[in-house]
Each structure stands twice: as C-alpha cells, then as structure tokens.
Design a protein around this motif. Sequence first.
Motif, PDB file in Angstrom:
ATOM      1  N   GLN A 105       1.496   8.160  15.142  1.00  0.00           N
ATOM      2  CA  GLN A 105       2.392   7.299  15.914  1.00  0.00           C
ATOM      3  C   GLN A 105       3.790   7.286  15.303  1.00  0.00           C
ATOM      4  O   GLN A 105       4.795   7.374  16.009  1.00  0.00           O
ATOM      5  N   LEU A 106       3.889   7.185  13.987  1.00  0.00           N
ATOM      6  CA  LEU A 106       5.192   7.184  13.320  1.00  0.00           C
ATOM      7  C   LEU A 106       5.918   8.507  13.545  1.00  0.00           C
ATOM      8  O   LEU A 106       7.116   8.528  13.824  1.00  0.00           O
ATOM      9  N   ILE A 107       5.209   9.598  13.469  1.00  0.00           N
ATOM     10  CA  ILE A 107       5.819  10.916  13.693  1.00  0.00           C
ATOM     11  C   ILE A 107       6.347  11.013  15.127  1.00  0.00           C
ATOM     12  O   ILE A 107       7.452  11.505  15.356  1.00  0.00           O
ATOM     13  N   LYS A 108       5.581  10.506  16.087  1.00  0.00           N
ATOM     14  CA  LYS A 108       6.031  10.504  17.484  1.00  0.00           C
ATOM     15  C   LYS A 108       7.303   9.676  17.646  1.00  0.00           C
ATOM     16  O   LYS A 108       8.237  10.083  18.337  1.00  0.00           O
ATOM     17  N   GLU A 109       7.337   8.516  16.989  1.00  0.00           N
ATOM     18  CA  GLU A 109       8.516   7.654  17.091  1.00  0.00           C
ATOM     19  C   GLU A 109       9.754   8.327  16.482  1.00  0.00           C
ATOM     20  O   GLU A 109      10.849   8.203  17.025  1.00  0.00           O
ATOM     21  N   VAL A 110       9.565   9.026  15.384  1.00  0.00           N
ATOM     22  CA  VAL A 110      10.667   9.745  14.769  1.00  0.00           C
ATOM     23  C   VAL A 110      11.179  10.844  15.701  1.00  0.00           C
ATOM     24  O   VAL A 110      12.377  11.022  15.890  1.00  0.00           O
ATOM     25  N   LEU A 111      10.252  11.578  16.324  1.00  0.00           N
ATOM     26  CA  LEU A 111      10.645  12.633  17.264  1.00  0.00           C
ATOM     27  C   LEU A 111      11.422  12.065  18.455  1.00  0.00           C
ATOM     28  O   LEU A 111      12.439  12.631  18.875  1.00  0.00           O
ATOM     29  N   VAL A 112      10.946  10.945  18.964  1.00  0.00           N
ATOM     30  CA  VAL A 112      11.646  10.304  20.089  1.00  0.00           C
ATOM     31  C   VAL A 112      13.047   9.897  19.646  1.00  0.00           C
ATOM     32  O   VAL A 112      14.036  10.108  20.362  1.00  0.00           O
ATOM     33  N   GLY A 113      13.163   9.330  18.450  1.00  0.00           N
ATOM     34  CA  GLY A 113      14.464   8.929  17.933  1.00  0.00           C
ATOM     35  C   GLY A 113      15.398  10.102  17.731  1.00  0.00           C
ATOM     36  O   GLY A 113      16.585  10.044  18.052  1.00  0.00           O
ATOM     37  N   LEU A 114      14.875  11.213  17.235  1.00  0.00           N
ATOM     38  CA  LEU A 114      15.690  12.411  17.050  1.00  0.00           C
ATOM     39  C   LEU A 114      16.142  12.998  18.374  1.00  0.00           C
ATOM     40  O   LEU A 114      17.267  13.456  18.517  1.00  0.00           O
ATOM     41  N   GLN A 115      15.258  12.973  19.352  1.00  0.00           N
ATOM     42  CA  GLN A 115      15.615  13.502  20.664  1.00  0.00           C
ATOM     43  C   GLN A 115      16.669  12.633  21.345  1.00  0.00           C
ATOM     44  O   GLN A 115      17.465  13.120  22.141  1.00  0.00           O
TER      45      GLN A 115
END
Length: 117
Positions: A105-115
Amino acid sequence: MTDNEWVDDGPLVRPYALVRGRTRARQDVFDLVAFVVAMVDTLHGWVRTEPEHATLLALCRLPISVSELSAGANLPIGVVRVLLGDLLDMGAIRVREPVERPTAQLIKEVLVGLQAL
C-alpha cells in the motif's frame, strides 16, 4: 585507442574485471535495502583488495543501504554486491536487513504521488 588513454577522468575498466569474473557474492545477503556498516577503519595491509573495496568501506562509515553504496561509488549494483561479499568475508563490514519493509500500500501511494508530480 592506446593503453595510455583515459576515459571520464579514469581508466576504463570493465565491471567484470573489478570482480575477477565473479557474478555473485558467496552470501546472498545484499538486498538493495539492506544496510551496511564498516567494522574497520582501513584495509591497509589486507591482501587481495582493490581500490573499490576501500571506496565502499569509506562510504559505509555510517550505516548505508546497498543501493546508496552503488550510487555513491558509481558502480553497478552487481559489482557492489560482489565487492561487499569480499568485505563481509574479511570481517570488514556488517550487514543488517531493515527493521521494517514498506508495505504494498505504501509503495502504491508513493507511485501515485510521483505520478502527480
């Protein structure tokens, strides 16, 4: 090209030459997020060490991840793992896995933030 030509402020040495053709460390403990810390101050007097061993040792005076060591030494991660394996065999470093690994979940949130950038 002659033997005396230099590339990028240093001699061009292929990564496999730095590790004498080895592709893996004897121990498989060098995950990208594993932390490495030096246990000795210098490799002076140690046999079979390369300048890159000393570079890695200097970079890990304080705990640092394997991936950060690769970036700091400007060496491919595979080469860094083999050289760290040498240092571990000599007792010059200690390796620790991180206490907590990021959740999916944290990795997904980081990816969303980067995008979103």
